[in-house]
Design a protein around this motif. Structure first.
Motif, short mmCIF file in Angstrom:
data_model
loop_
_atom_site.label_atom_id
_atom_site.label_comp_id
_atom_site.label_asym_id
_atom_site.label_seq_id
_atom_site.Cartn_x
_atom_site.Cartn_y
_atom_site.Cartn_z
N ASN A 1 0.83 -1.21 0.00
CA ASN A 1 0.00 0.00 0.00
C ASN A 1 0.87 1.26 0.00
OD1 ASN A 1 -2.41 -1.41 -0.04
ND2 ASN A 1 -2.61 -1.44 2.20
N ILE B 1 2.14 1.84 -3.53
CA ILE B 1 1.10 2.41 -4.41
C ILE B 1 0.94 3.91 -4.15
CG2 ILE B 1 -1.34 2.34 -5.02
CD1 ILE B 1 -1.28 -0.66 -4.28
N LEU C 1 -1.62 -4.39 -8.87
CA LEU C 1 -1.79 -3.59 -7.66
C LEU C 1 -2.84 -2.51 -7.80
CD1 LEU C 1 1.99 -3.11 -6.76
CD2 LEU C 1 0.47 -5.01 -6.19
N THR C 2 -3.13 -2.10 -9.04
CA THR C 2 -4.07 -1.01 -9.26
C THR C 2 -4.80 -1.22 -10.58
OG1 THR C 2 -4.25 1.38 -9.68
CG2 THR C 2 -2.18 0.33 -10.27
#
Length: 464
Positions: free
Chosen positions: A368, A371, A390-391
């Motif tokens: 996190n 990101i 991740l996104t």
């Protein structure tokens, strides 16, 4: 004996022309090798070359204000022409320095001045075009180039497409005819070379600049996406080799199949800036990015120095670097600021997840944080090294290492997945393959197989 025949025979005597079997940068075997660098050790021949080229200048009715020699072999020729015949000279650097004036073109000139380019030998014409582009960028006009030897391998036509006329002292066919007439080579040797020349017409690599994805706005991200689409390759070769010479040789052979080459400069036993520049030249010619897998992980001031200074001067040649965010976001800020001193676009990939068993990076809090850092520095961070997507944003490229068609792992904790598992199951955009290619009996065919397999899966999932 005519002056041209005399020059050809002098070049033959100093072994500027070699006949036999030679491996070229492209990896193909050639029956002729032309090495004009030797002329700098023979002042009389060097001056003769300059005289012949100056005669063309006088007889071509080309008007110009300055002369610019292509680095490096043509520089001595251009220097003699300028000194002997009082012609102004400009000097093109291969790269701008990150200090002083930071100029690419050195010398005095005015906007719209006409500059003529001097080159020693033309094959594709790419070196002449690169020099012309640097001159054009400074507001100079370039319409003509003069070369000592034209290999007659499509270079003239490539230059014509850029509106540059080629003038030459010698054609390779004229060289062969002269050497046969004077008994230096046989008719058979001449025929073999001629057949090779005619069978290996060289086209310039093409690179379109149109991008459909409007989210891709920064230069390095745009360039990467363009390479992937143009080459139909999402394959990154992890060249974990200790010889830069071997990496350069391998890149010439399989550069056409990859979108990126990943290296570790600190394991190379023969590193030099000259050799790394040669690798960079290959990457530009065959259109792939260079990724230095440095895994920066220190305080900002230290990583900025590691990036720009020291033996490796990574910022000078690496398009991308890998970064751990363990020290905090200041590390990315420092690298981004350091990259602004370079006249080429640069970026980084943040290491979010590693492919080794038990990696401590693979926890939710760390990921996190990675990101969030990417979102804050999205102009410099173009993606992640990860084992999962991740996104949902298409702005970031996900690069997955540890890919192998058959093996499942090694004795040191490396865990492998197949290309389909990486792309379909884990959401990878870029597939990083190392030992599967390096350990192959036929690296070229294996690279081609991985390129086709990885991109086929990528297309199936409509990621392009």
């Amino acid at each position: 004996m005519g002056a041209i025949d005399q020059l050809i025979l002098q070049l033959f005597d100093i072994e500027a022309f070699k006949f036999g079997s030679f491996k070229l940068k492209s990896g193909i075997q050639s029956p002729i090798y032309i090495d004009l660098r030797v002329i700098i050790s023979y002042p009389d021949i060097l001056r003769s070359v300059a005289n012949h080229m100056n005669n063309i200048l006088q007889n071509s009715n080309v008007s110009f204000n300055e002369i610019c020699g292509v680095p490096y072999t043509a520089l001595p020729i251009a220097s003699i022409i300028c000194v002997d015949y009082k012609r102004p000279m400009l000097l093109r650097r291969k790269e701008a320095k990150n200090y002083g004036t930071k100029k690419i073109i050195e010398g005095k000139f005015r906007p719209n001045d006409r500059c003529i380019i001097i080159e020693d030998i033309v094959t594709t014409g790419s070196s002449v075009i690169e020099t012309a582009e640097s001159l054009w960028a400074e507001g100079l006009q370039v319409t003509d180039a003069i070369v000592l030897i034209d290999r007659e391998q499509h270079g003239e036509k490539n230059l014509q497409e850029k509106n540059i006329r080629l003038h030459r002292v010698l054609k390779i066919s004229e060289v062969l005819d002269c050497l046969v007439r004077h008994g230096k080579i046989t008719e058979e040797v001449s025929k073999n070379v001629s057949e090779f020349i005619h069978g290996n017409q060289m086209q310039l690599p093409t690179l379109k600049i149109e991008i459909e994805d409007k989210n891709i706005s920064i230069p390095i991200r745009q360039r990467f996406q363009t390479i992937i689409k143009e080459k139909k390759s999402n394959l990154c070769l992890s060249a974990d080799l200790t010889s830069l010479d071997e990496i350069i040789e391998l890149s010439n052979l399989i550069g056409k199949n990859i979108c990126m080459l990943k290296i570790h400069c600190d394991i190379l036993t023969d590193f030099s800036m000259d050799k790394i520049q040669e690798l960079k030249d290959v990457s530009r010619r065959l259109n792939f990015l260079l990724l230095e897998d440095r895994k920066f992980a220190d305080i900002g001031n230290t990583v900025a120095l590691q990036y720009t200074k020291g033996l490796f001067q990574i910022a000078e040649w690496a398009d991308l670097v890998t970064v751990h965010v363990l020290p905090g976001e200041g590390i990315v800020q420092a690298l981004e600021q350091a990259a602004q001193t370079i006249n080429e676009s640069r970026g980084c990939l943040l290491i979010a997840q590693m492919s080794s068993k038990g990696a401590l990076t693979n926890n939710e809090d760390y990921v996190n944080g990675v990101i969030k850092c990417a979102e804050k520095y999205s102009d410099f961070v173009i993606g992640f090294i990860s084992q999962s997507r991740l996104t949902t944003s298409d702005k970031y490229l996900h690069c997955t290492p540890g890919v192998h068609l058959t093996n499942t792992g090694d004795q040191l904790g490396q865990q492998y997945v197949t290309p389909r598992q990486a792309i379909d199951g884990r959401g990878a955009d870029i597939v990083i393959v190392g030992r599967a290619i390096l350990d192959s009996i036929n690296r070229v065919k294996t690279a081609e197989a991985y390129q086709q397999e990885c991109y086929q899966v990528y297309e199936e999932l409509r990621k392009i």
